[in-house]
Scaffold this motif. Structure first.
Motif, short mmCIF file in Angstrom:
data_model
loop_
_atom_site.label_atom_id
_atom_site.label_comp_id
_atom_site.label_asym_id
_atom_site.label_seq_id
_atom_site.Cartn_x
_atom_site.Cartn_y
_atom_site.Cartn_z
N UNK A 225 92.11 34.47 26.76
CA UNK A 225 93.51 34.05 26.69
C UNK A 225 94.07 34.62 25.40
N UNK A 226 94.67 35.80 25.50
CA UNK A 226 95.14 36.50 24.31
C UNK A 226 96.36 35.78 23.71
N UNK A 232 90.08 34.87 16.67
CA UNK A 232 89.67 34.60 18.04
C UNK A 232 88.62 33.50 18.07
N UNK A 233 88.75 32.58 19.03
CA UNK A 233 87.83 31.43 19.09
C UNK A 233 87.13 31.40 20.46
N UNK A 249 97.98 29.05 18.32
CA UNK A 249 98.41 30.42 18.00
C UNK A 249 97.28 31.43 18.12
N UNK A 250 96.07 30.97 18.33
CA UNK A 250 94.91 31.87 18.31
C UNK A 250 94.50 32.32 19.70
N UNK A 270 85.65 40.20 20.85
CA UNK A 270 85.39 40.37 19.41
C UNK A 270 86.09 41.60 18.86
N UNK A 271 86.17 42.66 19.66
CA UNK A 271 86.83 43.89 19.19
C UNK A 271 88.36 43.74 19.14
N UNK A 272 88.89 42.72 19.79
CA UNK A 272 90.34 42.55 19.86
C UNK A 272 90.91 41.63 18.80
N UNK A 273 90.06 41.02 17.98
CA UNK A 273 90.54 40.10 16.94
C UNK A 273 89.88 40.45 15.61
#
Length: 519
Positions: A225-226, A232-233, A249-250, A270-273
Motif C-alpha cells: 500500500x504505497x 515503509x512498514x 502517511x507511511x 524495501x527498494x521503494x522506501x
C-alpha cells in the motif's frame, strides 16, 4: 449482500461453512473456543464435535480429508503443541479434501500458561500459514485456505491472535459452496508414512514450498500500500491495523501469508522506501527472515518482544522513535488489585480447604482450579500444562520417595483428565507409584465456558451420548482404590483424603459435584 457483525471466530466458522467444510473438530481453549460453538449453533450441516484433545481433533480432521471431505480442526496455541505429532506427519501425507487448521495464539498470555509464537510451527512443519487482521479477512482467509490446501496438496494453518479472535467486525455473508466428496482411494504411498514412503514425500514438500513462495509473491493477501516513500512498514495480523491507525502517511507491506514469506514483494517494497520497519507481535519472525535476505530493517530494537501490541505502543515506537516499554497490563492502576478467585460456592473450594488443612503438596493442572494457587487457598504448588499434574506427582515420588508421596496429591479437572490425564495415570500404576490423584469432576469443561465433554453425556451438537465413567476407567487401568465423594461433605472428604494418601498403593479420589455456574 447480507452483512453481519461477527467475532473473527464466528467469521471463521462462517468461512468454513461457505467453503463446503463437512467435518469440524476442536478441543475448547481460549481464544479459539467460539469457532466450534458458532459452527454448532449456526451451521448444523457441518458435522462438528469436541474431541478429547487437540491431537485427536486433528486426527479426526485428517481422517476426513483422506476420505475426501473438506475438514477443519481448531485449537489454541498450546493445543498445537499437543497436536504437533500428527501435524508434522500430515504435512508429509498432504490432503485430498482440503484441510485447514485454525491456530489461535494468545499474546500477553491472557488465558494461557505462555505466549508462544506459533508462526514457527508453519516454518518447522513446512506448511503454508495465513494470518487475517479482522473479521472479514478471517472469513475470507479461511475460504482461501481450503482452496490453497487442495491446489497445493498441503494442510494450511490459519493463525489468529486473541485481539483478532475476540474483536467484532462487519462481515459479508455468502452462500455455501457444495463441494462434493472426492472419491476415496487407497494410497498407501501417501497415507502410510513408513520411511520408504516418507523420504520421497519430503522432496514433494520442498517442491511445493517453492510453488507456494511464488504464490505468496502473487497473492493479493500480501500487498503493498504505497504512500510516503521515506518510511515503509511491514506488518501482519492485528499489528497491521495498529500501523494503519498511527502511521497513515507511511507505505505499508501487509503480510497476509506469513509462510512462506513473499521474497520478491519484500525486495520490491524495501527498494521503494528509504527506511524499512517491521511491526509484529511476539518474536521477530518476519524481521529475522528479512535480515537473512540482506535487507536492513528496524524491528525489535523498538518494538516489544513480550506481550500484546497496542496502537499506543506502536505510536511510541514509530513516531516517538524510541523503544516502547508501554505495557498496559503492567501499569499501576489507581484501583486496588483484585486477583481472580474461585467462584463463591465452587465445589473445588471445599477440596482445597481440606488440602490446605492437611498441608499437602499439591501438583495442579490446567483449569479454573488453578486459581487455588492464589489466596485465600494458596494450596496449589505446581502447574505446567494439560495433564502434567499426575506425571509430576510420580516424579516427586521417584525423587523423594513414598514418604513424600503420602504428603502430596495430584489434582486434575474432569475435562483435563480426559484430555491428557489418562496416560500418566496408567504410567503411575505401571511404574509402581503410590500417589493419590484427585479428579475434580464438576460435570462440565468450566474454564473455557461450560462446554460438554465425554464425561457429561452430551455432544457439541446437543445430542445425548455415553457418559464416561471415571470410576470404572480408573479401575480398568489398574487402580484398586477408587472413591467418589461429594466435596460438600468436607468431613467425609477429609477422612477419604487421609486414608488414600496413607495407603501405599495408587489411589483415585473423584470429587464429584456440578459447577456452581452450570445450568
Amino acid at each position: 449482500m447480507e452483512k453481519k457483525l461477527l467475532l473473527a471466530n464466528e467469521a471463521i466458522a462462517l468461512g468454513a461453512w461457505e467453503a463446503g467444510c463437512r467435518v469440524a473438530t476442536a478441543y475448547p481453549g481460549t481464544p479459539s473456543t467460539e469457532i466450534m460453538e458458532a459452527m454448532a449453533r449456526n451451521h448444523r450441516d457441518v458435522k462438528s464435535q469436541w474431541s478429547s484433545n487437540e491431537k485427536v481433533a486433528l486426527e479426526v480432521a485428517m481422517g476426513a480429508t483422506v476420505a475426501g471431505a473438506r475438514a477443519l480442526a481448531a485449537m489454541k496455541h498450546v493445543g498445537l503443541n499437543v497436536a504437533a505429532d500428527p501435524l508434522f506427519t500430515v504435512s508429509y501425507a498432504g490432503v485430498k479434501g482440503g484441510l485447514v487448521i485454525i491456530n489461535a495464539d494468545d499474546p500477553n498470555a491472557w488465558s494461557s500458561q505462555n505466549e508462544q509464537d506459533n508462526r514457527h510451527y508453519a516454518r518447522a512443519a513446512k506448511l503454508p500459514m495465513l494470518e487475517p487482521s479482522n473479521s472479514q479477512e478471517a472469513k475470507d482467509f479461511t475460504k482461501l485456505a481450503f482452496e490453497i490446501s487442495e491446489e497445493f496438496d498441503r494442510p494450511v494453518i490459519v493463525r489468529i491472535t486473541t485481539r483478532v479472535a475476540h474483536s467484532q467486525g462487519v462481515v459479508e455473508v455468502g452462500r455455501r459452496e457444495e463441494v462434493p466428496l472426492k472419491e476415496y482411494s487407497r494410497m498407501p504411498q501417501k497415507h502410510v508414512m513408513i520411511p520408504a514412503h516418507a523420504r520421497p514425500r519430503h522432496f514433494f514438500i520442498e517442491e511445493m514450498l517453492k510453488k507456494l513462495k511464488d504464490y505468496s509473491n502473487r497473492s493479493e493477501i500480501n500487498r503493498i500500500e504505497w504512500a510516503g516513500r521515506k518510511r515503509g512498514i511491514i506488518a501482519d495480523g492485528v499489528a497491521y491495523q495498529y500501523v494503519k491507525e498511527v502511521c497513515p502517511e507511511d507505505s505499508v507491506l501487509k503480510i497476509g501469508m506469513v509462510w512462506p514469506l513473499p521474497d520478491a514483494l519484500i525486495r520490491e517494497f524495501a527498494q521503494g522506501v528509504d527506511e524499512v520497519f517491521v511491526v509484529e507481535e511476539l518474536d521477530p519472525f518476519i524481521e529475522d527472515y528479512i535480515k537473512a535476505m540482506g535487507i536492513r530493517v528496524t524491528g525489535k530494537e523498538i518494538i516489544p518482544i513480550c506481550g500484546e501490541l497496542t496502537p499506543d505502543i506502536v505510536d511510541v515506537a514509530l513516531n516517538g522513535k524510541r523503544k516502547a516499554d508501554l505495557y498496559p497490563a503492567y501499569k499501576e492502576s489507581p484501583v486496588p488489585p483484585r486477583p481472580p478467585g474461585l467462584c463463591r460456592g465452587c465445589p473445588h473450594g471445599w477440596v482445597f480447604q481440606v488440602l490446605k488443612k492437611l498441608d499437602l503438596t499439591v501438583n495442579g493442572d490446567i483449569g479454573c482450579y488453578t486459581l487455588a494457587a492464589l489466596p485465600p487457598y494458596s494450596s496449589l504448588h505446581t502447574q505446567f500444562c494439560m495433564g502434567a499434574s499426575i506425571g509430576m506427582h510420580l516424579g516427586f515420588e521417584k525423587a523423594l520417595g513414598e514418604e513424600f508421596a503420602a504428603k502430596s496429591v495430584a489434582v486434575i479437572g474432569d475435562s483435563t483428565f480426559i484430555h491428557s490425564g489418562i496416560t500418566p495415570l496408567i504410567d503411575l500404576v505401571y511404574n509402581k507409584g503410590t500417589g493419590t490423584v484427585i479428579i475434580l469432576d464438576n460435570r462440565i469443561t468450566a474454564m473455557t465456558g461450560h462446554q460438554d465433554n465425554p464425561g457429561t453425556g452430551r455432544t457439541l451438537m446437543g445430542e445425548e451420548t455415553y457418559a464416561l465413567d471415571f470410576e470404572a476407567l480408573a479401575r480398568a487401568v489398574g487402580v484398586k482404590r477408587v472413591v467418589t465423594v461429594d466435596p460438600r461433605d468436607m468431613e467425609k472428604l477429609e477422612q477419604v483424603v487421609r486414608e488414600e494418601t496413607a495407603a501405599r498403593e495408587p489411589s483415585v479420589i473423584i470429587s464429584k459435584r456440578k459447577c456452581i455456574l452450570a445450568r
